[in-house]
Design an enzyme around this catalytic site. Structure first.
Site, PDB file in Angstrom:
ATOM      1  CB  THR A   9       1.012   3.628   4.744  1.00  0.00           C
ATOM      2  OG1 THR A   9      -0.239   4.305   4.565  1.00  0.00           O
ATOM      3  CG2 THR A   9       1.673   4.108   6.026  1.00  0.00           C
ATOM      4  CE  LYS A  21      -3.079  -5.700   6.326  1.00  0.00           C
ATOM      5  NZ  LYS A  21      -2.703  -4.511   5.509  1.00  0.00           N
ATOM      6  N   GLY A  63       0.822  -1.211   0.000  1.00  0.00           N
ATOM      7  CA  GLY A  63       0.000   0.000   0.000  1.00  0.00           C
ATOM      8  C   GLY A  63       0.852   1.255   0.000  1.00  0.00           C
ATOM      9  CD  GLU A  71      -1.915  -6.607   2.828  1.00  0.00           C
ATOM     10  OE1 GLU A  71      -3.106  -6.739   3.164  1.00  0.00           O
ATOM     11  OE2 GLU A  71      -1.456  -5.553   2.345  1.00  0.00           O
ATOM     12  CG  ASP A  75      -8.025  -0.673   3.667  1.00  0.00           C
ATOM     13  OD1 ASP A  75      -7.492   0.177   2.920  1.00  0.00           O
ATOM     14  OD2 ASP A  75      -7.943  -1.891   3.463  1.00  0.00           O
TER      15      ASP A  75
END
Ligand code: DER
Length: 220
Positions: A31, A94, A29, A103, A84
């Site tokens: 971040t 997520k 993602g 993940e 999220d």
């Protein structure tokens, strides 16, 4: 924007959780992309990484960081990933980026799961963000009906295929008061590959970057 600033601050703060000489678990993602850029600055202090997506793998390799197959390591000391949404118990939604299965696999292995996010991701009740559910294609409609029974409004992420060749339903209109219960219930449906609720294995630390330039840490 303020949220990008918050993401970057959280990503920078996560570096302190990276043990020297370790193989670092890396999520997916925007971040995490900031985190990968920070990790590159200390790449001579780490052994390498394991990755939750082709996208993160490529970014790591572009920085000259070795990426190992997860089957070649028997433990992951730390896993850094975004979310999220997170509630105060560090239970997460997520999968916005579609990498939820890999993940969750690495999070399961990780000794310490450090979640990095801008402060807007912290919510009281999970579910305002549509819950991603990775499904085997032939089961998609059956699972969608099961989700409707539970008050959800599933939307097929049309045209998206996960790294594992599966499809995703994004489930709107849920207020998830008991995250672990719903995660367990949906896990049991035949055809569900991964539920984007990370409650049975929540994050251990949540690092939030704030709009006014601070960071806030919540320990699980
Ligand atoms: O898809 C995912 O699980 C990502 O980690 C997502 O939850 C966070 O993405 P972002 O950092 O781009 O907001």
């Amino acid at each position: 924007s303020n949220t990008e600033q918050g993401k970057k601050l959280a990503a920078q703060a996560a570096i302190e959780y990276v043990p020297a000489g370790s193989i670092v678990g890396v999520g997916t993602g925007s971040t995490v992309n900031y985190f990968i850029d920070e990790l590159a600055k200390i790449k001579n202090r780490i052994e390498g990484a394991v990755s939750s997506s082709e996208a993160s793998t490529q970014r790591l390799k572009d920085h000259g960081i070795e990426v190992f197959d997860l089957n070649s390591v028997d433990s992951v000391p730390v896993y850094i990933d975004g979310a999220d949404e997170s509630n105060e118990n560090l239970q997460l939604i997520k999968g916005g980026g579609g990498a939820l299965t890999r993940e969750k696999i690495i999070a399961q292995m990780a000794k310490k799961f450090v979640c990095i996010a801008d402060e807007t991701k912290l919510v009281d009740v999970l579910g305002a963000f549509p819950l991603p559910v990775e499904v085997i294609p032939m089961a998609r409609s059956m699972i969608a009906r099961e989700l409707v029974k539970r008050g959800g409004q599933p939307v097929y992420r049309d045209g998206f295929v996960t790294d594992n060749g599966n499809q995703i339903l994004d489930v709107h209109n849920l207020r998830i008061m008991e995250p672990a219960k719903l995660e367990t219930e949906l896990n049991d449906l035949p055809g569900v590959v991964t539920v984007g609720i990370f409650a049975l294995r929540p994050a251990d630390v949540l690092i939030l970057g704030t709009a006014d330039g601070d960071i806030r840490k919540i320990d699980g």
